[in-house]
Scaffold this motif. Structure first.
Motif, PDB file in Angstrom:
ATOM      1  N   MET A  34      -1.466 -11.557   5.544  1.00  0.00           N
ATOM      2  CA  MET A  34      -0.435 -11.375   4.535  1.00  0.00           C
ATOM      3  C   MET A  34       0.669 -10.458   4.918  1.00  0.00           C
ATOM      4  O   MET A  34       0.363  -9.558   5.542  1.00  0.00           O
ATOM      5  CB  MET A  34      -1.028 -10.807   3.333  1.00  0.00           C
ATOM      6  N   PRO A  35       2.016 -10.881   4.442  1.00  0.00           N
ATOM      7  CA  PRO A  35       2.974  -9.854   4.793  1.00  0.00           C
ATOM      8  C   PRO A  35       2.693  -8.672   3.889  1.00  0.00           C
ATOM      9  O   PRO A  35       1.956  -8.667   2.845  1.00  0.00           O
ATOM     10  CB  PRO A  35       4.148 -10.607   4.062  1.00  0.00           C
ATOM     11  N   TYR A  36       3.175  -7.446   4.383  1.00  0.00           N
ATOM     12  CA  TYR A  36       3.000  -6.374   3.515  1.00  0.00           C
ATOM     13  C   TYR A  36       4.036  -5.245   3.838  1.00  0.00           C
ATOM     14  O   TYR A  36       4.986  -5.469   4.482  1.00  0.00           O
ATOM     15  CB  TYR A  36       1.641  -5.572   4.307  1.00  0.00           C
ATOM     16  N   MET A  37       4.006  -4.423   2.839  1.00  0.00           N
ATOM     17  CA  MET A  37       4.849  -3.080   2.676  1.00  0.00           C
ATOM     18  C   MET A  37       3.972  -1.966   2.451  1.00  0.00           C
ATOM     19  O   MET A  37       3.145  -1.986   1.846  1.00  0.00           O
ATOM     20  CB  MET A  37       5.734  -3.298   1.519  1.00  0.00           C
ATOM     21  N   VAL A  38       4.545  -0.905   3.457  1.00  0.00           N
ATOM     22  CA  VAL A  38       3.700   0.381   3.063  1.00  0.00           C
ATOM     23  C   VAL A  38       4.527   1.475   2.941  1.00  0.00           C
ATOM     24  O   VAL A  38       5.705   1.460   3.460  1.00  0.00           O
ATOM     25  CB  VAL A  38       2.758   0.689   4.177  1.00  0.00           C
ATOM     26  N   PHE A  39       4.225   2.677   1.982  1.00  0.00           N
ATOM     27  CA  PHE A  39       4.936   3.590   1.732  1.00  0.00           C
ATOM     28  C   PHE A  39       4.132   4.863   2.051  1.00  0.00           C
ATOM     29  O   PHE A  39       3.138   4.969   1.203  1.00  0.00           O
ATOM     30  CB  PHE A  39       5.549   3.413   0.261  1.00  0.00           C
ATOM     31  N   ASP A  40       4.693   5.721   2.808  1.00  0.00           N
ATOM     32  CA  ASP A  40       3.874   7.084   3.196  1.00  0.00           C
ATOM     33  C   ASP A  40       3.866   8.023   1.962  1.00  0.00           C
ATOM     34  O   ASP A  40       4.496   7.983   0.968  1.00  0.00           O
ATOM     35  CB  ASP A  40       4.519   7.628   4.288  1.00  0.00           C
ATOM     36  N   GLY A  41       2.833   8.559   1.996  1.00  0.00           N
ATOM     37  CA  GLY A  41       2.464   9.421   0.966  1.00  0.00           C
ATOM     38  C   GLY A  41       2.812  11.032   1.591  1.00  0.00           C
ATOM     39  O   GLY A  41       3.068  10.953   2.766  1.00  0.00           O
ATOM     40  N   VAL A  83      -6.367  19.413  -2.126  1.00  0.00           N
ATOM     41  CA  VAL A  83      -5.472  18.469  -2.845  1.00  0.00           C
ATOM     42  C   VAL A  83      -6.019  17.135  -2.568  1.00  0.00           C
ATOM     43  O   VAL A  83      -6.462  16.987  -1.465  1.00  0.00           O
ATOM     44  CB  VAL A  83      -4.215  18.632  -2.532  1.00  0.00           C
ATOM     45  N   LYS A  84      -5.828  15.973  -3.374  1.00  0.00           N
ATOM     46  CA  LYS A  84      -6.128  14.568  -3.176  1.00  0.00           C
ATOM     47  C   LYS A  84      -4.956  13.765  -3.234  1.00  0.00           C
ATOM     48  O   LYS A  84      -3.973  14.024  -3.800  1.00  0.00           O
ATOM     49  CB  LYS A  84      -6.990  13.796  -4.281  1.00  0.00           C
ATOM     50  N   VAL A  85      -4.849  12.955  -2.002  1.00  0.00           N
ATOM     51  CA  VAL A  85      -3.624  12.162  -2.221  1.00  0.00           C
ATOM     52  C   VAL A  85      -4.212  10.698  -2.232  1.00  0.00           C
ATOM     53  O   VAL A  85      -5.298  10.228  -1.728  1.00  0.00           O
ATOM     54  CB  VAL A  85      -2.884  12.026  -0.525  1.00  0.00           C
ATOM     55  N   GLU A  86      -3.610   9.684  -3.229  1.00  0.00           N
ATOM     56  CA  GLU A  86      -4.293   8.568  -3.771  1.00  0.00           C
ATOM     57  C   GLU A  86      -3.354   7.534  -2.763  1.00  0.00           C
ATOM     58  O   GLU A  86      -2.254   7.845  -2.643  1.00  0.00           O
ATOM     59  CB  GLU A  86      -3.751   8.206  -5.025  1.00  0.00           C
ATOM     60  N   ILE A  87      -4.432   6.725  -2.315  1.00  0.00           N
ATOM     61  CA  ILE A  87      -3.782   5.474  -1.449  1.00  0.00           C
ATOM     62  C   ILE A  87      -3.886   4.377  -2.522  1.00  0.00           C
ATOM     63  O   ILE A  87      -5.212   3.718  -2.967  1.00  0.00           O
ATOM     64  CB  ILE A  87      -4.483   5.064  -0.392  1.00  0.00           C
ATOM     65  N   ALA A  92       0.933  -1.169   0.032  1.00  0.00           N
ATOM     66  CA  ALA A  92       0.034  -0.224   0.033  1.00  0.00           C
ATOM     67  C   ALA A  92       0.778   1.290  -0.023  1.00  0.00           C
ATOM     68  O   ALA A  92       1.774   1.412   0.563  1.00  0.00           O
ATOM     69  CB  ALA A  92      -0.829   0.121   1.278  1.00  0.00           C
ATOM     70  N   LEU A  93       0.611   2.220  -0.744  1.00  0.00           N
ATOM     71  CA  LEU A  93       1.590   3.324  -0.875  1.00  0.00           C
ATOM     72  C   LEU A  93       0.609   4.534  -1.272  1.00  0.00           C
ATOM     73  O   LEU A  93      -0.478   4.599  -1.912  1.00  0.00           O
ATOM     74  CB  LEU A  93       2.434   3.229  -2.038  1.00  0.00           C
ATOM     75  N   GLY A  94       0.981   5.482  -0.576  1.00  0.00           N
ATOM     76  CA  GLY A  94       0.302   6.827  -0.808  1.00  0.00           C
ATOM     77  C   GLY A  94       1.294   7.759  -1.868  1.00  0.00           C
ATOM     78  O   GLY A  94       2.350   7.550  -1.907  1.00  0.00           O
ATOM     79  N   THR A  95       0.442   8.642  -2.463  1.00  0.00           N
ATOM     80  CA  THR A  95       1.184   9.484  -3.354  1.00  0.00           C
ATOM     81  C   THR A  95       1.492  10.613  -2.894  1.00  0.00           C
ATOM     82  O   THR A  95       1.459  11.244  -1.850  1.00  0.00           O
ATOM     83  CB  THR A  95       0.401   9.770  -4.668  1.00  0.00           C
TER      84      THR A  95
END
Length: 194
Positions: free
Chosen positions: A158-165, A44-48, A31-34
């Motif tokens: 599930m294993p996961y990775m996340v990246f901040d927006g 403004v909109k930040v996409e997830i 999952a990542l934020g833009t």
């Protein structure tokens, strides 16, 4: 009326658009934020976005942001048909959270097959009014507090990775112009061009 900016995403994780596997060979959901930029008072909109969202049964996490820079406006642009505002804890919402905190909880309608999405699908967007000043940056940080960070599919958690927006407040840095009337030029020595 506030202007809604077009999405200006800086994709920092292009290498993630393929499958990422752990040691057991099970794909990790990502999952990542833009990252967006906007002017003060702009919305403004930040996409997830999600990657490897295959046969998912549930997803939950918390997003945190800086309330001195951003004022929450709305969630929307849902990428799964059964997500709506009831899936979110938001400031002043039906399931209120403190300012600076957005919680998300989704469970698939079909628990036999789960829900799959193509890579880079926007799961949802979060809109903010920018209240900060030029040069400030607020991350949109994935957190496990107060809602645990979890993704589950037919095989279990599930294993996961996340990246901040993030949201960056646009605007140049003010500089003072210095005007000088007298210039003195000195010859370059030694001058290899002569």
């Amino acid at each position: 009326m506030r202007k809604l900016t077009s999405l200006r995403s800086l994709t920092l994780v292009a290498l993630l658009w393929g499958s990422i596997s752990n040691l057991n060979g099970q794909a990790q959901v990502t999952a990542l934020g833009t990252h967006v930029t906007g002017d003060p008072a702009e919305v403004v909109k930040v996409e997830i976005k999600v990657v490897d969202f295959e046969s998912m049964l549930n997803s939950q996490f918390t997003l945190r942001y800086d309330t001195a820079i951003l004022n929450f406006s709305a969630v929307g642009d849902f990428g799964i048909f059964n997500i709506n505002s009831q899936n979110f804890g938001i400031p002043n919402g039906p399931f209120p959270t403190p300012k600076g905190v957005i919680s998300f909880l989704w469970i698939a309608d079909n628990i036999i097959t789960g829900q799959s999405l193509p890579d880079s699908t926007v799961l949802f967007t979060v809109s903010f009014e920018i209240i900060g000043t030029a040069g400030q940056v607020s991350s949109l940080h994935f957190s496990g507090d107060p809602t645990d960070l979890e993704f589950g599919n037919l095989g279990g958690e599930m294993p996961y990775m996340v990246f901040d927006g993030s949201v960056t407040v646009a605007g140049g840095v003010a500089t003072e112009e210095i005007v000088t009337e007298d210039f003195t030029f000195f010859p370059i020595s030694p001058n290899p061009i002569q």
